[in-house]
Design an enzyme around this catalytic site. Sequence first.
Site, PDB file in Angstrom:
ATOM      1  N   ASP A  41       6.842  -1.681   5.942  1.00  0.00           N
ATOM      2  CA  ASP A  41       5.557  -2.282   5.618  1.00  0.00           C
ATOM      3  C   ASP A  41       5.080  -2.955   6.916  1.00  0.00           C
ATOM      4  O   ASP A  41       5.885  -3.231   7.804  1.00  0.00           O
ATOM      5  CB  ASP A  41       5.785  -3.306   4.498  1.00  0.00           C
ATOM      6  CG  ASP A  41       4.610  -4.224   4.314  1.00  0.00           C
ATOM      7  OD1 ASP A  41       3.530  -3.723   3.987  1.00  0.00           O
ATOM      8  OD2 ASP A  41       4.774  -5.446   4.514  1.00  0.00           O
ATOM      9  N   ASP A  43       2.099  -5.750   7.464  1.00  0.00           N
ATOM     10  CA  ASP A  43       1.794  -7.191   7.427  1.00  0.00           C
ATOM     11  C   ASP A  43       2.918  -7.965   6.724  1.00  0.00           C
ATOM     12  O   ASP A  43       3.267  -7.654   5.580  1.00  0.00           O
ATOM     13  CB  ASP A  43       0.492  -7.449   6.664  1.00  0.00           C
ATOM     14  CG  ASP A  43      -0.692  -6.751   7.297  1.00  0.00           C
ATOM     15  OD1 ASP A  43      -1.549  -7.440   7.861  1.00  0.00           O
ATOM     16  OD2 ASP A  43      -0.749  -5.510   7.238  1.00  0.00           O
ATOM     17  N   ASP A 203       7.975  -6.871   2.368  1.00  0.00           N
ATOM     18  CA  ASP A 203       7.992  -8.323   2.145  1.00  0.00           C
ATOM     19  C   ASP A 203       7.427  -8.735   0.787  1.00  0.00           C
ATOM     20  O   ASP A 203       7.184  -9.929   0.579  1.00  0.00           O
ATOM     21  CB  ASP A 203       7.209  -9.040   3.254  1.00  0.00           C
ATOM     22  CG  ASP A 203       5.709  -8.824   3.136  1.00  0.00           C
ATOM     23  OD1 ASP A 203       5.296  -7.694   2.790  1.00  0.00           O
ATOM     24  OD2 ASP A 203       4.938  -9.780   3.368  1.00  0.00           O
TER      25      ASP A 203
HETATM   26  O1  LIG Z   1      -2.934  -6.640   2.753  1.00  0.00           O
HETATM   27  C1  LIG Z   1      -2.972  -5.937   3.775  1.00  0.00           C
HETATM   28  O2  LIG Z   1      -3.943  -5.944   4.572  1.00  0.00           O
HETATM   29  C2  LIG Z   1      -1.857  -4.969   4.112  1.00  0.00           C
HETATM   30  O3  LIG Z   1      -0.626  -5.419   3.754  1.00  0.00           O
HETATM   31  P1  LIG Z   1       0.769  -4.624   4.007  1.00  0.00           P
HETATM   32  O4  LIG Z   1       0.828  -4.160   5.436  1.00  0.00           O
HETATM   33  O5  LIG Z   1       1.730  -5.707   3.682  1.00  0.00           O
HETATM   34  O6  LIG Z   1       0.798  -3.478   3.029  1.00  0.00           O
HETATM   35 MG   LIG Z   2       3.414  -6.840   3.528  1.00  0.00          MG
END
Ligand SMILES: O=C(O)COP(=O)(O)O
Ligand SMILES: [Mg+2]
Length: 255
Positions: A41, A43, A203
């Site tokens: 993942d 973010d 996360d």
């Molecule tokens: O909410 C976002 O912009 C993306 O979140 P993620 O990379 O945790 O999937």
């Molecule tokens: Mg995330």
Amino acid sequence: MIKKSRSALPCRLNHQTTRCERIEQASMTSDTLSGWTIVFDLDGTLVDTAPDLHLALNHCLSKAGFQAVPFESVRHMIGQGAKAMIEKGLAFQGVSRASAETEPLWHSFLQYYEANICAESRPFKGATRSLESLAAMGATLAICTNKTQHLAETLIGKLGLTSRFASVCGADSVPHKKPSGEHILHTVDRANGSPDRAIMIGDSQTDERAARNAGLPFVYVTFGYGPSPENWDDTRCRASSYVEVMDAIQSVANP
Ligand SMILES: O=C(O)COP(=O)(O)O
Ligand SMILES: [Mg+2]
């Protein structure tokens, strides 16, 4: 003043290898993850993006006459894409809007965020080094994110990490985003990997559900934004640092 020479240090410090060093040594000599695809993942897992997302969210809210949302609250609004974050930012101040009505806010968010996407966002401690080690151990690396494809690629590019990943799969590049398992399966497929030998690292509950829907083992990182997975107590796969992420990956791939 008497300076302590290196040899005067306790021998434990001179001779005992740290866990990080052991992982690094193993990575130089082994091919233990050959054939495995490690899906990250973005973010809250690979990159700490909350500071820049916080500024961009408050920019679009204040431009439309709404109040700013505090940083700690924004952290927990990340993980289901920018539109969901904007809706949560409005709900935080008691405003409920249909998705279509948030479109102008989303456009102003995108404009600001794209221009400032990497002002403060940085990989979490140990993440870049771990990517190097995983690649050295023969793993194929991929990203599965609910960020849009363009923003994900822009961020990874600005951090100088593009060449590390065999595929980067944003929410708008698949028919159904996380928590759909399809999102992860497309990511693995685009990396030329096999779901039988793939691991998802994330996360949040969204990531855990997506991994479960795809039938993949899941490693939960506790330093991200959450919310934490419900009814999930695989302590072997709970990581509070990248050292623990590396241990968890090994314990799944080479039990
Ligand atoms: O909410 C976002 O912009 C993306 O979140 P993620 O990379 O945790 O999937
Ligand atoms: Mg995330």
